[in-house]
Design a protein around this motif. Sequence first.
Motif, mmCIF file in Angstrom:
data_model
loop_
_atom_site.group_PDB
_atom_site.id
_atom_site.type_symbol
_atom_site.label_atom_id
_atom_site.label_comp_id
_atom_site.label_asym_id
_atom_site.label_seq_id
_atom_site.Cartn_x
_atom_site.Cartn_y
_atom_site.Cartn_z
ATOM 1 N N ASP A 54 0.828 -1.212 0.000
ATOM 2 C CA ASP A 54 0.000 0.000 0.000
ATOM 3 C C ASP A 54 0.860 1.258 0.000
ATOM 4 O OD1 ASP A 54 -2.250 -1.563 0.048
ATOM 5 O OD2 ASP A 54 -2.655 -1.285 2.194
ATOM 6 N N LEU A 55 1.957 1.219 0.755
ATOM 7 C CA LEU A 55 2.817 2.389 0.851
ATOM 8 C C LEU A 55 3.511 2.675 -0.484
ATOM 9 C CD1 LEU A 55 4.880 3.544 3.802
ATOM 10 C CD2 LEU A 55 5.967 3.529 1.573
ATOM 11 N N ILE A 56 3.972 1.636 -1.159
ATOM 12 C CA ILE A 56 4.590 1.811 -2.473
ATOM 13 C C ILE A 56 3.581 2.427 -3.442
ATOM 14 C CG2 ILE A 56 5.619 0.641 -4.456
ATOM 15 C CD1 ILE A 56 6.616 -1.511 -2.459
ATOM 16 N N LEU A 57 2.355 1.935 -3.372
ATOM 17 C CA LEU A 57 1.301 2.446 -4.252
ATOM 18 C C LEU A 57 0.980 3.909 -3.942
ATOM 19 C CD1 LEU A 57 -0.420 1.332 -6.535
ATOM 20 C CD2 LEU A 57 -2.171 0.730 -4.862
ATOM 21 N N SER A 58 0.978 4.273 -2.674
ATOM 22 C CA SER A 58 0.703 5.663 -2.311
ATOM 23 C C SER A 58 1.829 6.583 -2.768
ATOM 24 C CB SER A 58 0.493 5.792 -0.796
ATOM 25 O OG SER A 58 1.692 5.535 -0.083
ATOM 26 N N ALA A 59 3.079 6.110 -2.661
ATOM 27 C CA ALA A 59 4.217 6.908 -3.127
ATOM 28 C C ALA A 59 4.146 7.104 -4.645
ATOM 29 C CB ALA A 59 5.531 6.233 -2.737
ATOM 30 N N ALA A 60 3.719 6.057 -5.356
ATOM 31 C CA ALA A 60 3.546 6.166 -6.810
ATOM 32 C C ALA A 60 2.455 7.184 -7.149
ATOM 33 C CB ALA A 60 3.198 4.803 -7.403
ATOM 34 N N SER A 61 1.400 7.200 -6.344
ATOM 35 C CA SER A 61 0.291 8.135 -6.579
ATOM 36 C C SER A 61 0.738 9.584 -6.362
ATOM 37 C CB SER A 61 -0.877 7.808 -5.650
ATOM 38 O OG SER A 61 -1.365 6.499 -5.889
ATOM 39 N N ALA B 291 0.779 12.526 -9.147
ATOM 40 C CA ALA B 291 0.114 13.823 -8.978
ATOM 41 C C ALA B 291 1.056 14.975 -9.320
ATOM 42 C CB ALA B 291 -0.388 13.962 -7.545
ATOM 43 N N ARG B 292 2.354 14.793 -9.062
ATOM 44 C CA ARG B 292 3.328 15.853 -9.344
ATOM 45 C C ARG B 292 3.474 16.131 -10.838
ATOM 46 N NH1 ARG B 292 6.849 13.550 -5.415
ATOM 47 N NH2 ARG B 292 8.124 12.741 -7.129
ATOM 48 N N ILE B 293 3.152 15.152 -11.680
ATOM 49 C CA ILE B 293 3.233 15.371 -13.122
ATOM 50 C C ILE B 293 2.270 16.469 -13.544
ATOM 51 C CG2 ILE B 293 2.810 14.311 -15.386
ATOM 52 C CD1 ILE B 293 3.874 11.694 -14.251
ATOM 53 N N ILE C 237 -2.895 11.279 -15.262
ATOM 54 C CA ILE C 237 -3.345 10.757 -13.969
ATOM 55 C C ILE C 237 -4.512 9.800 -14.162
ATOM 56 C CG2 ILE C 237 -4.432 11.370 -11.761
ATOM 57 C CD1 ILE C 237 -2.825 14.012 -11.884
ATOM 58 N N SER C 238 -5.467 10.179 -14.997
ATOM 59 C CA SER C 238 -6.634 9.330 -15.248
ATOM 60 C C SER C 238 -6.219 8.001 -15.878
ATOM 61 C CB SER C 238 -7.612 10.066 -16.164
ATOM 62 O OG SER C 238 -8.723 9.252 -16.483
ATOM 63 N N ILE C 239 -5.299 8.051 -16.815
ATOM 64 C CA ILE C 239 -4.859 6.831 -17.505
ATOM 65 C C ILE C 239 -4.178 5.870 -16.547
ATOM 66 C CG2 ILE C 239 -3.192 5.956 -19.205
ATOM 67 C CD1 ILE C 239 -3.824 8.518 -20.844
ATOM 68 N N LEU C 240 -3.289 6.389 -15.695
ATOM 69 C CA LEU C 240 -2.524 5.498 -14.819
ATOM 70 C C LEU C 240 -3.319 5.035 -13.592
ATOM 71 C CD1 LEU C 240 1.072 6.987 -15.013
ATOM 72 C CD2 LEU C 240 0.143 4.964 -16.124
ATOM 73 N N THR C 241 -4.298 5.828 -13.168
ATOM 74 C CA THR C 241 -5.147 5.334 -12.089
ATOM 75 C C THR C 241 -6.059 4.213 -12.585
ATOM 76 O OG1 THR C 241 -6.658 7.192 -12.516
ATOM 77 C CG2 THR C 241 -5.135 7.419 -10.676
ATOM 78 N N GLN C 242 -6.363 4.209 -13.879
ATOM 79 C CA GLN C 242 -7.120 3.100 -14.466
ATOM 80 C C GLN C 242 -6.342 1.793 -14.323
ATOM 81 O OE1 GLN C 242 -10.303 3.079 -15.939
ATOM 82 N NE2 GLN C 242 -9.939 0.862 -15.772
ATOM 83 N N CYS D 142 2.431 3.361 -21.744
ATOM 84 C CA CYS D 142 2.843 3.852 -23.066
ATOM 85 C C CYS D 142 1.886 4.936 -23.561
ATOM 86 C CB CYS D 142 2.895 2.699 -24.067
ATOM 87 S SG CYS D 142 4.274 1.560 -23.804
ATOM 88 N N LYS D 143 0.607 4.750 -23.316
ATOM 89 C CA LYS D 143 -0.386 5.762 -23.708
ATOM 90 C C LYS D 143 -0.136 7.068 -22.959
ATOM 91 C CE LYS D 143 -5.406 6.474 -23.939
ATOM 92 N NZ LYS D 143 -6.736 5.854 -23.642
ATOM 93 N N ALA D 144 0.145 6.966 -21.668
ATOM 94 C CA ALA D 144 0.375 8.157 -20.851
ATOM 95 C C ALA D 144 1.619 8.912 -21.295
ATOM 96 C CB ALA D 144 0.499 7.762 -19.376
ATOM 97 N N VAL D 145 2.677 8.179 -21.595
ATOM 98 C CA VAL D 145 3.936 8.830 -21.963
ATOM 99 C C VAL D 145 3.829 9.523 -23.318
ATOM 100 C CG1 VAL D 145 5.227 7.043 -23.242
ATOM 101 C CG2 VAL D 145 6.406 8.458 -21.579
ATOM 102 N N CYS D 146 2.911 9.076 -24.150
ATOM 103 C CA CYS D 146 2.711 9.712 -25.453
ATOM 104 C C CYS D 146 2.089 11.102 -25.335
ATOM 105 C CB CYS D 146 1.835 8.854 -26.343
ATOM 106 S SG CYS D 146 2.616 7.323 -26.884
ATOM 107 N N LEU D 147 1.403 11.369 -24.207
ATOM 108 C CA LEU D 147 0.763 12.665 -24.018
ATOM 109 C C LEU D 147 1.754 13.734 -23.599
ATOM 110 C CD1 LEU D 147 -2.474 11.610 -22.091
ATOM 111 C CD2 LEU D 147 -2.232 12.117 -24.531
#
Length: 221
Positions: free
Chosen positions: A140-147, A151-153, A159-164, A206-211
């Motif tokens: 859970d902690l790793i996932l929260s750090a990733a979140s 958010a900093r991006i 954000i929507s793509i990666l939370t999916q 890959c979709k997110a990085v294209c944006l």
Amino acid sequence: MSRLHHTTSAACCCSKTRSGEKYTDPFKLGWRDLNGLYEDIRKELLISTAELKEMSEYYFDGKGKAFRPIIVVLMARACNIHHNNSRDVQASQRSIALIAEMIHTASLVHDDVIDDASSRRGKHTVNKIWGEKKAVLAGDLILSAASIALARIGNTAVISILTQVIEDLVRGEFLQLGSKENENERFAHYLEKTFKKTASLIANSCKAVCLCPRMPGPSGA
């Protein structure tokens, strides 16, 4: 990150296509963009509790293949060349590579709890060393750090793509707990489960990085 140099055989670097042209080992091609990958991930895990810090950093030891980050930075370079003829990977794109690896690793920690696994990557799992309850919290902690890193991006589409991806991982794990009696339904079930547990993270990263090449700069231009 030294493992990145050894994950593919030396023959891969000098293999030839049917036309006789050499192709480049993708791990070596993306290496310079991922230098310090695991060190940077550990910096994201700002934890004051020594035991929780050790658990959360346990799989970020540089012994993973970094398959997902490699794909992400290679996609980033391809997009940047197409968009503005630049071979450089932007900071936000590299962040997505880190986030993808963090989400993946968090899912591994949780999977090991569900499967009661005793070993991964040649060593004992987090749940076997520290117990299942603490392993769940570490994931859970790793996932929260990733979140937080996500958010900093500062791009709502990214954000929507990666939370999916996170939702898909949960749904995929849930699908794995069940099965279908009908053969056709069973195969469809397998494909859906496999996409959500594995392919979704790769595809959506890959979709997110294209944006990112089209993200507005600080001036909003």
